[in-house]
Design a protein around this motif. Structure first.
Motif, PDB file in Angstrom:
ATOM      1  N   ALA A 147      42.726  35.660  31.425  1.00 34.62           N
ATOM      2  CA  ALA A 147      41.344  36.143  31.351  1.00 34.62           C
ATOM      3  C   ALA A 147      40.511  35.280  30.405  1.00 34.62           C
ATOM      4  CB  ALA A 147      41.320  37.607  30.902  1.00 34.62           C
ATOM      5  N   VAL A 148      41.082  34.905  29.281  1.00 36.20           N
ATOM      6  CA  VAL A 148      40.362  34.051  28.329  1.00 36.20           C
ATOM      7  C   VAL A 148      40.107  32.668  28.928  1.00 36.20           C
ATOM      8  CG1 VAL A 148      40.575  32.860  26.114  1.00 36.20           C
ATOM      9  CG2 VAL A 148      41.107  35.289  26.268  1.00 36.20           C
ATOM     10  N   VAL A 149      41.105  32.104  29.611  1.00 35.84           N
ATOM     11  CA  VAL A 149      40.943  30.786  30.226  1.00 35.84           C
ATOM     12  C   VAL A 149      39.865  30.842  31.311  1.00 35.84           C
ATOM     13  CG1 VAL A 149      42.096  29.101  31.713  1.00 35.84           C
ATOM     14  CG2 VAL A 149      43.233  29.938  29.663  1.00 35.84           C
ATOM     15  N   LEU A 150      39.870  31.881  32.132  1.00 36.12           N
ATOM     16  CA  LEU A 150      38.860  31.991  33.184  1.00 36.12           C
ATOM     17  C   LEU A 150      37.462  32.197  32.599  1.00 36.12           C
ATOM     18  CD1 LEU A 150      40.890  34.141  35.692  1.00 36.12           C
ATOM     19  CD2 LEU A 150      40.094  31.810  36.062  1.00 36.12           C
ATOM     20  N   THR A 151      37.364  32.969  31.528  1.00 36.52           N
ATOM     21  CA  THR A 151      36.070  33.163  30.877  1.00 36.52           C
ATOM     22  C   THR A 151      35.574  31.863  30.258  1.00 36.52           C
ATOM     23  OG1 THR A 151      36.626  35.467  30.406  1.00 36.52           O
ATOM     24  CG2 THR A 151      34.842  34.500  29.120  1.00 36.52           C
ATOM     25  N   ALA A 152      36.472  31.129  29.598  1.00 39.34           N
ATOM     26  CA  ALA A 152      36.095  29.836  29.010  1.00 39.34           C
ATOM     27  C   ALA A 152      35.682  28.850  30.095  1.00 39.34           C
ATOM     28  CB  ALA A 152      37.250  29.284  28.192  1.00 39.34           C
ATOM     29  N   ALA A 153      36.379  28.872  31.233  1.00 42.22           N
ATOM     30  CA  ALA A 153      36.009  27.985  32.341  1.00 42.22           C
ATOM     31  C   ALA A 153      34.635  28.333  32.880  1.00 42.22           C
ATOM     32  CB  ALA A 153      37.057  28.070  33.453  1.00 42.22           C
TER      33      ALA A 153
ATOM     34  N   VAL B  72      38.673  35.498  40.927  1.00 40.48           N
ATOM     35  CA  VAL B  72      40.021  35.307  40.381  1.00 40.48           C
ATOM     36  C   VAL B  72      40.222  36.195  39.159  1.00 40.48           C
ATOM     37  CG1 VAL B  72      41.562  33.633  39.284  1.00 40.48           C
ATOM     38  CG2 VAL B  72      40.272  32.996  41.317  1.00 40.48           C
ATOM     39  N   GLN B  73      39.194  36.331  38.337  1.00 41.39           N
ATOM     40  CA  GLN B  73      39.325  37.171  37.154  1.00 41.39           C
ATOM     41  C   GLN B  73      39.471  38.646  37.535  1.00 41.39           C
ATOM     42  OE1 GLN B  73      36.565  36.413  33.997  1.00 41.39           O
ATOM     43  NE2 GLN B  73      38.035  37.201  32.548  1.00 41.39           N
ATOM     44  N   ILE B  74      38.800  39.086  38.579  1.00 43.32           N
ATOM     45  CA  ILE B  74      38.974  40.456  39.053  1.00 43.32           C
ATOM     46  C   ILE B  74      40.416  40.683  39.480  1.00 43.32           C
ATOM     47  CG2 ILE B  74      38.391  42.027  40.956  1.00 43.32           C
ATOM     48  CD1 ILE B  74      35.522  40.943  40.767  1.00 43.32           C
ATOM     49  N   VAL B  75      40.990  39.720  40.198  1.00 43.35           N
ATOM     50  CA  VAL B  75      42.383  39.847  40.634  1.00 43.35           C
ATOM     51  C   VAL B  75      43.320  39.871  39.427  1.00 43.35           C
ATOM     52  CG1 VAL B  75      44.243  38.668  41.883  1.00 43.35           C
ATOM     53  CG2 VAL B  75      41.963  38.834  42.889  1.00 43.35           C
ATOM     54  N   VAL B  76      43.060  39.036  38.431  1.00 40.48           N
ATOM     55  CA  VAL B  76      43.894  39.027  37.215  1.00 40.48           C
ATOM     56  C   VAL B  76      43.851  40.385  36.533  1.00 40.48           C
ATOM     57  CG1 VAL B  76      44.037  38.092  34.857  1.00 40.48           C
ATOM     58  CG2 VAL B  76      43.821  36.550  36.805  1.00 40.48           C
TER      59      VAL B  76
END
Length: 109
Positions: free
Chosen positions: A25-31, A56-60
């Motif tokens: 989640a942190v990596v996707l938010t940073a991206a 992708v973050q919703i799926v995570v």
């Protein structure tokens, strides 16, 4: 039957799965922030990239934090989620379609 015995058979995540979900989640938010703040992409590409990262973050979140999977015990949760997604898509697409038709049929064009 106590209140705790109802949820005993449900599988909850381990410490490692929560950490993996948090890191993803942190990596996707940073991206997402990098994609917006970088500014080197055309607007359409950046918007599409943000939409993909959001999906992708919703799926995570669904998999790692809400423990939604394809097991038989989760079948009603997955069905309810699918119905919710379908309803939201119908409302959004219908609204965009109606607003587009209203805009095209305005007499003040």
């Amino acid at each position: 039957m106590s209140a705790h015995s109802i949820h005993e058979e449900e599988g909850h995540g381990s410490y490692g799965s929560y950490v993996a979900g948090f890191v993803l989640a942190v990596v996707l938010t940073a991206a997402s922030f990098w994609l917006v703040l970088h500014g080197g992409f055309p607007h359409e590409t950046a918007l599409l990239g943000l939409a993909v990262l959001a999906a992708v973050q919703i799926v995570v979140h669904l998999v790692f934090f809400l423990h939604m999977n394809s097991s038989s015990s989760q079948r009603w949760n997955v069905t309810a989620f699918g119905f919710t997604v379908m309803t939201v898509l119908i409302v959004i697409v219908g609204t965009v379609w109606v607003m587009h038709n209203v805009s095209m049929n305005m007499m003040s064009r």
